[in-house]
Design a protein around this motif. Sequence first.
Motif, PDB file in Angstrom:
ATOM      1  N   SER A 242     -10.631  56.191  52.511  1.00 50.13           N
ATOM      2  CA  SER A 242     -11.823  56.945  52.511  1.00 50.13           C
ATOM      3  C   SER A 242     -12.304  56.757  50.959  1.00 50.13           C
ATOM      4  O   SER A 242     -13.474  56.812  50.857  1.00 50.13           O
ATOM      5  CB  SER A 242     -11.665  58.454  52.792  1.00 50.13           C
ATOM      6  OG  SER A 242     -12.670  59.190  53.011  1.00 50.13           O
ATOM      7  N   ASP A 243     -11.385  56.940  50.061  1.00 46.24           N
ATOM      8  CA  ASP A 243     -12.027  56.858  48.650  1.00 46.24           C
ATOM      9  C   ASP A 243     -12.499  55.192  48.626  1.00 46.24           C
ATOM     10  O   ASP A 243     -13.701  55.341  47.471  1.00 46.24           O
ATOM     11  CB  ASP A 243     -10.682  56.891  47.683  1.00 46.24           C
ATOM     12  CG  ASP A 243     -10.198  58.362  47.655  1.00 46.24           C
ATOM     13  OD1 ASP A 243     -11.112  59.272  47.969  1.00 46.24           O
ATOM     14  OD2 ASP A 243      -9.034  58.638  47.011  1.00 46.24           O
ATOM     15  N   ILE A 244     -11.988  54.230  49.177  1.00 41.62           N
ATOM     16  CA  ILE A 244     -12.810  53.063  49.212  1.00 41.62           C
ATOM     17  C   ILE A 244     -14.179  52.965  49.496  1.00 41.62           C
ATOM     18  O   ILE A 244     -15.079  52.609  48.977  1.00 41.62           O
ATOM     19  CB  ILE A 244     -11.985  51.870  49.780  1.00 41.62           C
ATOM     20  CG1 ILE A 244     -10.266  51.709  49.084  1.00 41.62           C
ATOM     21  CG2 ILE A 244     -12.629  50.515  49.735  1.00 41.62           C
ATOM     22  CD1 ILE A 244      -9.441  50.889  49.826  1.00 41.62           C
ATOM     23  N   VAL A 245     -14.318  53.515  50.678  1.00 44.04           N
ATOM     24  CA  VAL A 245     -15.610  53.814  51.333  1.00 44.04           C
ATOM     25  C   VAL A 245     -16.537  54.497  50.278  1.00 44.04           C
ATOM     26  O   VAL A 245     -17.817  54.169  49.909  1.00 44.04           O
ATOM     27  CB  VAL A 245     -15.774  54.392  52.750  1.00 44.04           C
ATOM     28  CG1 VAL A 245     -17.045  54.839  53.312  1.00 44.04           C
ATOM     29  CG2 VAL A 245     -14.761  53.927  53.508  1.00 44.04           C
ATOM     30  N   ASP A 246     -15.919  55.755  49.535  1.00 43.60           N
ATOM     31  CA  ASP A 246     -16.910  56.359  48.761  1.00 43.60           C
ATOM     32  C   ASP A 246     -17.370  55.775  47.530  1.00 43.60           C
ATOM     33  O   ASP A 246     -18.480  55.942  47.131  1.00 43.60           O
ATOM     34  CB  ASP A 246     -15.973  57.685  48.570  1.00 43.60           C
ATOM     35  CG  ASP A 246     -15.832  58.703  49.343  1.00 43.60           C
ATOM     36  OD1 ASP A 246     -16.605  58.683  50.484  1.00 43.60           O
ATOM     37  OD2 ASP A 246     -14.955  59.747  49.339  1.00 43.60           O
ATOM     38  N   ARG A 247     -16.571  54.692  47.096  1.00 43.75           N
ATOM     39  CA  ARG A 247     -17.060  54.034  45.917  1.00 43.75           C
ATOM     40  C   ARG A 247     -17.863  53.089  46.334  1.00 43.75           C
ATOM     41  O   ARG A 247     -18.482  52.642  45.558  1.00 43.75           O
ATOM     42  CB  ARG A 247     -15.749  53.617  45.324  1.00 43.75           C
ATOM     43  CG  ARG A 247     -15.911  52.949  43.923  1.00 43.75           C
ATOM     44  CD  ARG A 247     -14.536  52.265  43.275  1.00 43.75           C
ATOM     45  NE  ARG A 247     -14.993  51.583  41.959  1.00 43.75           N
ATOM     46  CZ  ARG A 247     -14.010  50.987  41.356  1.00 43.75           C
ATOM     47  NH1 ARG A 247     -12.801  50.698  41.679  1.00 43.75           N
ATOM     48  NH2 ARG A 247     -14.460  50.473  40.246  1.00 43.75           N
ATOM     49  N   ALA A 248     -17.732  52.418  47.433  1.00 54.77           N
ATOM     50  CA  ALA A 248     -18.649  51.517  47.849  1.00 54.77           C
ATOM     51  C   ALA A 248     -20.064  52.074  48.021  1.00 54.77           C
ATOM     52  O   ALA A 248     -21.182  51.445  47.981  1.00 54.77           O
ATOM     53  CB  ALA A 248     -18.194  51.020  49.236  1.00 54.77           C
TER      54      ALA A 248
END
Length: 306
Positions: A242-248
Amino acid sequence: MFQLNSMVSNFLVLEEIGDGGMGVVYRARDTREDRIVALKCFKPFFDIDDTGRQRFFLEAKATGQIDHPHICSIHTINETNDGQMFMVMPYYSGGNLKDKMIKGRLPLSEIMKIAREMALGLLFAHERQIIHRDIKPGNIMFDGEGVVKIVDFGIAKLLDHPPLTNPGTVLGTMAYMPPEQAEGEPVNHQADIWSFGVVLYELLSGKQPFEGKTEQQIYEAILMETPVPCFRLNEEVPKALSDIVDRALAKSLEDRYQSFSDVIADLDNYRNGLPLAGQPAAATPPGKTRSGWFSALKPKKRDNSR
C-alpha cells in the motif's frame, strides 16, 4: 472505418475489437503471411485533421522505436487507396486488464506480476525518451501466455519531439491523470508513474482512488483529495505494498517515485521481505497550493481526440 469481411490491402477484416478516441481496432487475417493481426485505423474525422495525422505517425514512430517483451510492437504502417491510414500490430488473444478487472479482484500474486511487467515496459520506454501519457487498464493487454503488452502510444510524448497540442490542452483519461497533466501543464515520465499507481490502487482495492460522477468532480478529487490507503480497503493488502501505491500517487513530483527503476526496486524489496527504499510521501493537506501545477479550480480546455 473498415467494413467487416472486406479486404484492406492484404488483410481480411474479421471483427471490431476496440474503439478509442482516435481510432478503431479490428482483428484481421494477414492473407500474405497467414496470421491473425490487429489493424488500427483513424476515425473518419481525423482524415481531415493534420494534427490527428501527426499523432498517428507519432504513435507509429514512438512504438516502432521500442522492442521490449512488455510493449506492443508494430508490423507496419500503411495507407489505403482512398487515403485511410492504418497500422498493423500483433493480435493479443488474452484480452485487456479492464476486462479482467470486471470479472473480479485478481489474486495478489497475479497483481504483482502484472505490476512488475508494466513497470519494466514503461522503464524501457522512458529510457528511450518516450512517455505514454494514457496508462489505464484498457491499454494493458495480455498475450496468450498472460504476458503484459502495453498498447496505444497514440498520445505518447517524445521528449525530443515538438508538442502537438496547445498549452493548457488536456490529453488522456481524467481518472488516471496526475495533477500536473489534469491542469494542462507540461508532463514528464512521472506522469506514467502516477497512472501506474492509479491502476495498481484499483487492482488492490477494487475501486479508483479519485472518483466522481463528472470529469470536473474527478478533476477536483485529483487535486484536493488523498485516497484511503489500499490496506484499509482490502485487509489482504500488506501495508508495505500500500505504501508503494501511496508514493506513486504523491501529488508532489519531489515526493513521487523519480523513476520506474525505483518502483521496481521497491516491488522487489516487498516481494523479498526487505524494507522499502523510501517511506511513502506525506499526504498533501486538502486545499494546499503547490506552485508549478496547482492553480485555482477551473475547467480546462479538453482535447476530445481520445
